[in-house]
Design a protein around this motif. Sequence first.
Motif, mmCIF file in Angstrom:
data_model
loop_
_atom_site.group_PDB
_atom_site.id
_atom_site.type_symbol
_atom_site.label_atom_id
_atom_site.label_comp_id
_atom_site.label_asym_id
_atom_site.label_seq_id
_atom_site.Cartn_x
_atom_site.Cartn_y
_atom_site.Cartn_z
ATOM 1 N N ASP A 1 -15.596 11.464 -19.216
ATOM 2 C CA ASP A 1 -16.381 10.710 -18.234
ATOM 3 C C ASP A 1 -15.945 9.248 -18.210
ATOM 4 O OD1 ASP A 1 -18.028 12.939 -17.565
ATOM 5 O OD2 ASP A 1 -19.320 12.512 -19.286
ATOM 6 N N LEU A 2 -15.721 8.683 -19.381
ATOM 7 C CA LEU A 2 -15.286 7.293 -19.463
ATOM 8 C C LEU A 2 -13.895 7.130 -18.842
ATOM 9 C CD1 LEU A 2 -15.798 4.397 -20.429
ATOM 10 C CD2 LEU A 2 -14.947 5.079 -22.678
ATOM 11 N N ILE A 3 -13.015 8.058 -19.146
ATOM 12 C CA ILE A 3 -11.659 7.997 -18.593
ATOM 13 C C ILE A 3 -11.696 8.169 -17.075
ATOM 14 C CG2 ILE A 3 -9.438 9.217 -18.525
ATOM 15 C CD1 ILE A 3 -9.931 9.726 -21.599
ATOM 16 N N GLU A 4 -12.532 9.084 -16.584
ATOM 17 C CA GLU A 4 -12.661 9.286 -15.138
ATOM 18 C C GLU A 4 -13.265 8.057 -14.454
ATOM 19 O OE1 GLU A 4 -14.826 12.926 -14.453
ATOM 20 O OE2 GLU A 4 -13.341 14.067 -15.592
ATOM 21 N N GLU A 5 -14.252 7.419 -15.090
ATOM 22 C CA GLU A 5 -14.841 6.209 -14.503
ATOM 23 C C GLU A 5 -13.811 5.089 -14.451
ATOM 24 O OE1 GLU A 5 -17.727 3.623 -12.814
ATOM 25 O OE2 GLU A 5 -17.395 5.778 -12.829
ATOM 26 N N ASN A 6 -12.991 4.993 -15.479
ATOM 27 C CA ASN A 6 -11.914 4.007 -15.477
ATOM 28 C C ASN A 6 -10.957 4.270 -14.312
ATOM 29 O OD1 ASN A 6 -10.211 1.858 -16.743
ATOM 30 N ND2 ASN A 6 -8.811 3.580 -16.962
ATOM 31 N N ALA A 7 -10.592 5.526 -14.114
ATOM 32 C CA ALA A 7 -9.686 5.876 -13.013
ATOM 33 C C ALA A 7 -10.337 5.588 -11.660
ATOM 34 C CB ALA A 7 -9.293 7.349 -13.118
ATOM 35 N N ARG A 8 -11.633 5.870 -11.530
ATOM 36 C CA ARG A 8 -12.337 5.600 -10.283
ATOM 37 C C ARG A 8 -12.327 4.102 -9.969
ATOM 38 N NH1 ARG A 8 -16.640 3.530 -8.289
ATOM 39 N NH2 ARG A 8 -17.576 2.976 -10.282
ATOM 40 N N LYS A 9 -12.661 3.291 -10.969
ATOM 41 C CA LYS A 9 -12.687 1.843 -10.759
ATOM 42 C C LYS A 9 -11.287 1.307 -10.468
ATOM 43 C CE LYS A 9 -15.571 -0.981 -12.178
ATOM 44 N NZ LYS A 9 -16.375 -1.973 -12.858
ATOM 45 N N ARG A 10 -10.292 1.872 -11.145
ATOM 46 C CA ARG A 10 -8.909 1.454 -10.887
ATOM 47 C C ARG A 10 -8.534 1.766 -9.443
ATOM 48 N NH1 ARG A 10 -4.826 3.672 -14.999
ATOM 49 N NH2 ARG A 10 -5.540 1.880 -16.186
ATOM 50 N N GLY A 11 -8.931 2.945 -8.966
ATOM 51 C CA GLY A 11 -8.637 3.320 -7.590
ATOM 52 C C GLY A 11 -9.388 2.468 -6.580
ATOM 53 N N GLU A 12 -10.557 1.995 -6.963
ATOM 54 C CA GLU A 12 -11.400 1.202 -6.073
ATOM 55 C C GLU A 12 -11.054 -0.292 -6.092
ATOM 56 O OE1 GLU A 12 -15.851 0.420 -6.901
ATOM 57 O OE2 GLU A 12 -15.728 2.378 -5.907
ATOM 58 N N ARG A 13 -10.716 -0.799 -7.266
ATOM 59 C CA ARG A 13 -10.508 -2.246 -7.420
ATOM 60 C C ARG A 13 -9.153 -2.636 -7.997
ATOM 61 N NH1 ARG A 13 -15.746 -5.391 -8.155
ATOM 62 N NH2 ARG A 13 -17.245 -4.048 -7.124
ATOM 63 N N GLY A 14 -8.373 -1.650 -8.400
ATOM 64 C CA GLY A 14 -7.076 -1.933 -9.002
ATOM 65 C C GLY A 14 -7.171 -2.078 -10.508
ATOM 66 N N SER A 15 -6.060 -2.461 -11.098
ATOM 67 C CA SER A 15 -5.996 -2.670 -12.544
ATOM 68 C C SER A 15 -5.698 -4.143 -12.796
ATOM 69 C CB SER A 15 -4.908 -1.774 -13.141
ATOM 70 O OG SER A 15 -3.635 -2.164 -12.640
ATOM 71 N N PHE A 16 -5.070 -4.436 -13.887
ATOM 72 C CA PHE A 16 -4.663 -5.810 -14.199
ATOM 73 C C PHE A 16 -3.139 -5.933 -14.222
ATOM 74 C CE2 PHE A 16 -8.886 -5.296 -15.979
ATOM 75 C CZ PHE A 16 -9.535 -6.402 -15.451
ATOM 76 N N GLU A 17 -2.476 -4.920 -13.704
ATOM 77 C CA GLU A 17 -1.023 -4.829 -13.749
ATOM 78 C C GLU A 17 -0.328 -5.980 -13.029
ATOM 79 O OE1 GLU A 17 2.162 -1.553 -12.286
ATOM 80 O OE2 GLU A 17 0.353 -0.810 -13.301
ATOM 81 N N ASP A 18 -0.902 -6.436 -11.924
ATOM 82 C CA ASP A 18 -0.258 -7.490 -11.141
ATOM 83 C C ASP A 18 -0.538 -8.896 -11.675
ATOM 84 O OD1 ASP A 18 0.805 -5.573 -9.484
ATOM 85 O OD2 ASP A 18 -0.751 -5.786 -7.936
ATOM 86 N N ARG A 19 -1.331 -8.998 -12.720
ATOM 87 C CA ARG A 19 -1.605 -10.279 -13.414
ATOM 88 C C ARG A 19 -2.205 -11.350 -12.496
ATOM 89 N NH1 ARG A 19 3.620 -11.100 -17.341
ATOM 90 N NH2 ARG A 19 3.706 -8.989 -18.108
ATOM 91 N N ILE A 20 -3.016 -10.955 -11.569
ATOM 92 C CA ILE A 20 -3.601 -11.893 -10.601
ATOM 93 C C ILE A 20 -4.670 -12.756 -11.278
ATOM 94 C CG2 ILE A 20 -4.985 -12.063 -8.492
ATOM 95 C CD1 ILE A 20 -3.528 -9.451 -7.614
ATOM 96 N N VAL A 21 -4.560 -14.068 -11.086
ATOM 97 C CA VAL A 21 -5.537 -15.016 -11.606
ATOM 98 C C VAL A 21 -6.277 -15.613 -10.417
ATOM 99 C CG1 VAL A 21 -5.875 -17.152 -12.919
ATOM 100 C CG2 VAL A 21 -4.056 -15.537 -13.586
ATOM 101 N N LEU A 22 -7.592 -15.481 -10.405
ATOM 102 C CA LEU A 22 -8.414 -16.000 -9.313
ATOM 103 C C LEU A 22 -8.899 -17.383 -9.657
ATOM 104 C CD1 LEU A 22 -9.862 -15.303 -6.628
ATOM 105 C CD2 LEU A 22 -11.792 -14.500 -8.021
ATOM 106 N N ARG A 23 -8.626 -18.334 -8.785
ATOM 107 C CA ARG A 23 -9.085 -19.715 -8.989
ATOM 108 C C ARG A 23 -10.521 -19.800 -8.491
ATOM 109 N NH1 ARG A 23 -5.026 -22.909 -6.828
ATOM 110 N NH2 ARG A 23 -4.111 -22.894 -8.874
ATOM 111 N N MET A 24 -11.399 -20.330 -9.297
ATOM 112 C CA MET A 24 -12.831 -20.421 -8.996
ATOM 113 C C MET A 24 -13.212 -21.891 -8.808
ATOM 114 S SD MET A 24 -13.681 -17.170 -9.263
ATOM 115 C CE MET A 24 -15.448 -17.134 -9.453
ATOM 116 N N ASP A 25 -12.965 -22.450 -7.609
ATOM 117 C CA ASP A 25 -13.273 -23.857 -7.334
ATOM 118 C C ASP A 25 -14.700 -24.037 -6.879
ATOM 119 O OD1 ASP A 25 -10.745 -24.693 -8.012
ATOM 120 O OD2 ASP A 25 -9.994 -24.419 -5.977
#
Length: 102
Positions: free
Chosen positions: A78-102
């Motif tokens: 269930d945990l692994i499936e939820e991780n896959a669901r969230k990855r499919g919905e929001r992506g992973s951290f593979e692209d190393r995107i940093v969000l600037r919070m001004d």
Amino acid sequence: MVPLNEKLVRDWIPWIIRSQGRDCECRVADDDEYPRMLIDKLDEEVAEFKAERNLEELADIMEVLFALAKDMGYEESDLIEENARKRGERGSFEDRIVLRMD
């Protein structure tokens, strides 16, 4: 409250300690303290990973996460499936995107 001289350990640790000729005392965590002890263990394992940064420490974190999920009524899958669901919905951290919070 859990005494300071107690910590949650993997199931075979008492046996490993005793097989080395050492003595140890242990008990089984009750239903109320077990989730808190798992969270404390997660904190401990994350701190160890921060210090060591290796695959073994990551595996320890994963084991605690699986135990927390099980305590909440879920299976490892269930945990692994939820991780896959969230990855499919929001992506992973593979692209190393940093969000600037001004």
